[in-house]
Design an enzyme around this catalytic site. Structure first.
Site, PDB file in Angstrom:
ATOM      1  N   LYS A 119      37.679  40.437  56.344  1.00  0.00           N
ATOM      2  CA  LYS A 119      37.645  38.981  56.123  1.00  0.00           C
ATOM      3  C   LYS A 119      37.035  38.349  57.379  1.00  0.00           C
ATOM      4  CE  LYS A 119      40.671  35.406  54.227  1.00  0.00           C
ATOM      5  NZ  LYS A 119      39.742  34.841  53.265  1.00  0.00           N
TER       6      LYS A 119
HETATM    7  N1  PMP Z   1      37.799  37.368  47.801  1.00  0.00           N
HETATM    8  C1  PMP Z   1      37.396  36.538  48.787  1.00  0.00           C
HETATM    9  C2  PMP Z   1      35.951  36.462  49.122  1.00  0.00           C
HETATM   10  C3  PMP Z   1      38.342  35.757  49.478  1.00  0.00           C
HETATM   11  O1  PMP Z   1      37.953  34.925  50.448  1.00  0.00           O
HETATM   12  C4  PMP Z   1      39.703  35.839  49.114  1.00  0.00           C
HETATM   13  C5  PMP Z   1      40.716  35.003  49.834  1.00  0.00           C
HETATM   14  N2  PMP Z   1      41.165  35.641  50.994  1.00  0.00           N
HETATM   15  C6  PMP Z   1      40.072  36.713  48.088  1.00  0.00           C
HETATM   16  C7  PMP Z   1      39.088  37.472  47.452  1.00  0.00           C
HETATM   17  C8  PMP Z   1      41.508  36.877  47.688  1.00  0.00           C
HETATM   18  O2  PMP Z   1      42.208  37.503  48.723  1.00  0.00           O
HETATM   19  P1  PMP Z   1      43.757  37.293  48.935  1.00  0.00           P
HETATM   20  O3  PMP Z   1      44.406  37.518  47.627  1.00  0.00           O
HETATM   21  O4  PMP Z   1      44.124  38.314  49.940  1.00  0.00           O
HETATM   22  O5  PMP Z   1      43.960  35.898  49.410  1.00  0.00           O
END
Ligand code: PMP
Length: 296
Positions: free
Chosen positions: A154
């Site tokens: 991320k």
């Molecule tokens: N894909 C992307 C590109 C994101 O930014 C997020 C948000 N973090 C997610 C998927 C979903 O991830 P999470 O469930 O860990 O928030």
């Protein structure tokens, strides 16, 4: 949207400081090159008090994101979790969105960081895409080739791709974008993962071209618990257009039902879909209304 006011306190490199006086350097590698890692976490006001949902998973992902792009991560995760609770307490927040950010020191060269900082802030944030069913546009932007940058990290720089896709979708009159991967298969939304329902089974794209979200894992765990068949599978646009229903999921988004993709309205009524069941169960889980901890 106001993220802070003159009373807001953030955690910055070991201290709690006023957001209005905290500052960063204009020569930071993060500001110039997007060389930073961050998290999006939610805290819920449960009957057991304020609880940060899956805090450990999020901080472990933050560590892994840093490691994947050679940003040194020198902090203890339990300590960061306890500082997060303190940020919530100092700001009198019970339901909150929490944003830890690891960013780099001044350095204009394209090299490993010369220093790193961590900050944790929090604010009150409604479900990111609202509570309505979404009309989704297929983006002309693809998710980056995983060989260009670790896609399961991320990393701040990824989000230019997300911003472009989301902005384009909104200009076209949609609520949100859906991005395909470099092979034109379904990847994810700019800030959420996708599940589709077909003949009583849920399908979601496998890891490889997506950020495999923590909510996505939670959905798969809930499927096991609820005896819902769920499979990771490469999905095409045709699979989505022929789906019975579909939804996005993510920490900020939570569970958001999809009404239509481009001009195709998905046939199943949202309240009858597996997504609606997952949405209700997810809410109970994060609010600790039922003790799923023993099961998951
Ligand atoms: N894909 C992307 C590109 C994101 O930014 C997020 C948000 N973090 C997610 C998927 C979903 O991830 P999470 O469930 O860990 O928030």
């Amino acid at each position: 949207m106001q993220y802070f006011n003159d009373k807001t306190v953030v955690y910055l490199n070991g201290s709690f400081v006023k957001a209005t006086t905290a500052n960063t350097d204009l020569y930071s590698q993060s500001l110039h090159y997007g060389y930073a890692a961050f998290e999006g976490i939610r805290a819920y006001n449960t009957h057991n008090g304020t609880r940060v949902f899956k805090a450990k998973d999020h901080f472990e992902r933050l560590k892994r994101s840093c490691e994947l792009v050679n940003i040194p991560f020198q902090w203890d995760i339990d300590e960061l979790i306890s500082k997060t609770y303190k940020v919530l307490e100092l700001n009198n927040l019970r339901d909150a969105y929490i944003r830890p950010l690891v960013y780099c020191a001044p350095n204009m060269s394209l090299s490993e960081p010369t220093g790193v900082s961590i900050m944790i802030c929090a604010w009150d944030w409604e479900a990111y895409l609202g509570n309505q069913l979404l009309n989704v546009g297929i983006s002309s932007y693809q998710r980056p080739n995983p060989k260009s940058i670790p896609i399961d990290a991320k990393i701040s720089a990824h989000y230019v791709n997300s911003i472009l896709a989301s902005t384009e979708a909104k200009k076209r009159g949609f609520n949100e974008a859906l991005l395909l991967d470099m092979n034109n298969n379904i990847a994810e939304a700019p800030g959420a993962n996708i599940f589709i329902e077909k003949n009583g089974t849920l399908y979601t794209p496998p890891a490889g071209h997506i950020l495999p979200g923590i909510t996505r894992t939670t959905v798969m765990q809930l499927c096991q618990r609820l005896d819902i068949e769920c499979q990771e599978m490469v999905l095409t646009v045709a699979d989505l257009m022929n789906a019975d229903s579909a939804f996005f999921c993510g920490t900020a988004t939570e569970i958001a039902g999809i009404n239509a993709v481009e001009e195709i309205v998905l046939p199943m009524k949202w309240q009858d879909s597996l997504g609606a069941t997952i949405q209700r169960t997810y809410k109970s889980l994060v609010l600790e209304k039922q003790n799923y901890e023993v099961i998951i």
